[in-house]
Design an enzyme around this catalytic site. Sequence first.
Site, PDB file in Angstrom:
ATOM      1  N   ASN A 101       0.883  -1.173   0.000  1.00 20.66           N
ATOM      2  CA  ASN A 101       0.000   0.000   0.000  1.00 20.66           C
ATOM      3  C   ASN A 101       0.914   1.214   0.000  1.00 20.66           C
ATOM      4  O   ASN A 101       1.559   1.521   0.998  1.00 20.66           O
ATOM      5  CB  ASN A 101      -0.924  -0.004   1.226  1.00 20.66           C
ATOM      6  CG  ASN A 101      -1.807   1.234   1.285  1.00 20.66           C
ATOM      7  OD1 ASN A 101      -1.373   2.349   1.000  1.00 20.66           O
ATOM      8  ND2 ASN A 101      -3.055   1.052   1.691  1.00 20.66           N
TER       9      ASN A 101
ATOM     10  N   GLU B 173      -3.848   1.756  -2.988  1.00 17.74           N
ATOM     11  CA  GLU B 173      -4.053   3.159  -2.604  1.00 17.74           C
ATOM     12  C   GLU B 173      -3.156   4.081  -3.433  1.00 17.74           C
ATOM     13  O   GLU B 173      -2.440   4.935  -2.912  1.00 17.74           O
ATOM     14  CB  GLU B 173      -3.830   3.367  -1.096  1.00 17.74           C
ATOM     15  CG  GLU B 173      -4.640   4.527  -0.568  1.00 17.74           C
ATOM     16  CD  GLU B 173      -4.658   4.679   0.946  1.00 17.74           C
ATOM     17  OE1 GLU B 173      -5.190   5.686   1.406  1.00 17.74           O
ATOM     18  OE2 GLU B 173      -4.138   3.784   1.653  1.00 17.74           O
TER      19      GLU B 173
ATOM     20  N   TYR C 148      -7.616  -3.898  -2.606  1.00 14.33           N
ATOM     21  CA  TYR C 148      -7.581  -2.882  -1.553  1.00 14.33           C
ATOM     22  C   TYR C 148      -8.963  -2.881  -0.904  1.00 14.33           C
ATOM     23  O   TYR C 148      -9.887  -2.227  -1.367  1.00 14.33           O
ATOM     24  CB  TYR C 148      -7.222  -1.509  -2.138  1.00 14.33           C
ATOM     25  CG  TYR C 148      -7.220  -0.385  -1.132  1.00 14.33           C
ATOM     26  CD1 TYR C 148      -6.665  -0.548   0.131  1.00 14.33           C
ATOM     27  CD2 TYR C 148      -7.782   0.850  -1.451  1.00 14.33           C
ATOM     28  CE1 TYR C 148      -6.662   0.487   1.052  1.00 14.33           C
ATOM     29  CE2 TYR C 148      -7.782   1.894  -0.541  1.00 14.33           C
ATOM     30  CZ  TYR C 148      -7.221   1.706   0.708  1.00 14.33           C
ATOM     31  OH  TYR C 148      -7.234   2.733   1.622  1.00 14.33           O
TER      32      TYR C 148
ATOM     33  N   ASP D 132      -3.771  -4.987   0.464  1.00  9.14           N
ATOM     34  CA  ASP D 132      -4.132  -4.431   1.750  1.00  9.14           C
ATOM     35  C   ASP D 132      -5.571  -4.862   2.008  1.00  9.14           C
ATOM     36  O   ASP D 132      -6.509  -4.252   1.500  1.00  9.14           O
ATOM     37  CB  ASP D 132      -3.997  -2.903   1.721  1.00  9.14           C
ATOM     38  CG  ASP D 132      -4.422  -2.259   3.026  1.00  9.14           C
ATOM     39  OD1 ASP D 132      -4.761  -3.000   3.971  1.00  9.14           O
ATOM     40  OD2 ASP D 132      -4.419  -1.013   3.100  1.00  9.14           O
TER      41      ASP D 132
ATOM     42  N   ASN E  42      -6.882  -4.908   4.959  1.00 13.26           N
ATOM     43  CA  ASN E  42      -7.345  -4.068   6.065  1.00 13.26           C
ATOM     44  C   ASN E  42      -7.912  -4.856   7.239  1.00 13.26           C
ATOM     45  O   ASN E  42      -8.760  -4.358   7.982  1.00 13.26           O
ATOM     46  CB  ASN E  42      -8.353  -3.029   5.559  1.00 13.26           C
ATOM     47  CG  ASN E  42      -7.688  -1.670   5.338  1.00 13.26           C
ATOM     48  OD1 ASN E  42      -6.942  -1.191   6.178  1.00 13.26           O
ATOM     49  ND2 ASN E  42      -7.947  -1.072   4.189  1.00 13.26           N
TER      50      ASN E  42
ATOM     51  N   ASP F  11       2.608   4.361   5.368  1.00 16.61           N
ATOM     52  CA  ASP F  11       2.470   3.758   6.700  1.00 16.61           C
ATOM     53  C   ASP F  11       2.438   2.235   6.633  1.00 16.61           C
ATOM     54  O   ASP F  11       2.374   1.571   7.667  1.00 16.61           O
ATOM     55  CB  ASP F  11       1.245   4.306   7.448  1.00 16.61           C
ATOM     56  CG  ASP F  11      -0.029   4.344   6.611  1.00 16.61           C
ATOM     57  OD1 ASP F  11       0.032   3.995   5.411  1.00 16.61           O
ATOM     58  OD2 ASP F  11      -1.072   4.751   7.154  1.00 16.61           O
ATOM     59  N   HIS F  12       2.510   1.697   5.426  1.00 17.77           N
ATOM     60  CA  HIS F  12       2.598   0.250   5.217  1.00 17.77           C
ATOM     61  C   HIS F  12       4.001  -0.135   4.749  1.00 17.77           C
ATOM     62  O   HIS F  12       4.673   0.653   4.069  1.00 17.77           O
ATOM     63  CB  HIS F  12       1.616  -0.210   4.133  1.00 17.77           C
ATOM     64  CG  HIS F  12       0.183  -0.076   4.508  1.00 17.77           C
ATOM     65  ND1 HIS F  12      -0.613  -1.152   4.828  1.00 17.77           N
ATOM     66  CD2 HIS F  12      -0.617   1.020   4.586  1.00 17.77           C
ATOM     67  CE1 HIS F  12      -1.843  -0.731   5.094  1.00 17.77           C
ATOM     68  NE2 HIS F  12      -1.872   0.590   4.945  1.00 17.77           N
TER      69      HIS F  12
END
Length: 262
Positions: A9, A36, A107, A150, A152, A252-253
């Site tokens: 991501n 993303e 995603y 991702d 999530n 942040d991934h």
Amino acid sequence: MAFSLATWNINSVRLREALVLKLMTEELPDVLCLQECKSPVDKMPLEAFAAAGYGHVVARGQKGYNGVAILSKIPMQEAAAEDFAGLGHARHIAGRLENGVTVHNFYVPAGGDVADREVNEKFGQKLDYLTEMRDWFHAQKPEKSILVGDLNIAPREDDVWDHKKLLKVVSHTPIEVEHLAQTQDAGGWVDITRQDIPEGRLYSWWSYRAADWDAADKGRRLDHVWATSDIAAAGHDSRILRGARGWEKPSDHAPVFAQFDL
């Protein structure tokens, strides 16, 4: 045919073009799946990626949000692009490599902040998205396929920094974990990362909110690599490139890698 695959991501492919190129040149994955991307396809820096050796692309994009892309050194044709839950979001793309392997890049919606679909529409959309994924794969009966992205959701107790504290936090709630398990079962998917690294805490995401993410280490494993059971035994050498979370202006991934011998 042996090949390496990474999923990441990137949190804006245009903003982090240099980081994608750094990963390409230093880690040399044969197939790189991004989520993303936050860009229409025609605005993605595909020429730069092609110059780095990644000339085969299948992608879905939209302005400012979502977006998925598969960048490959191996010839590849688009195989599918589904709009699960009818959200109108660019959240899925699939490419078929020349060796016949289909790679699905997802995603999954994050789901907002409140784990209650009655008060949080986004949480309901996440559950509906996973339900439609489940039903689609149940009907598809996929073979010789890899699913990454991702998703999530951090499904296992050791996929989060504190299981008890996160039980009511979106991404680790029992209802999300159950929906993900049903999706996995419907496609006969094997979690390759945990096949290779069966024990211990393992994270791929650390919040931007942490002043020192590395020291605090309050992570979650939100990014996954799965394979259908017919090729799961060919997957190996899984790893998470934790160091990428510390690169300049990072996502942040962190990228998740696996090798396949097919």
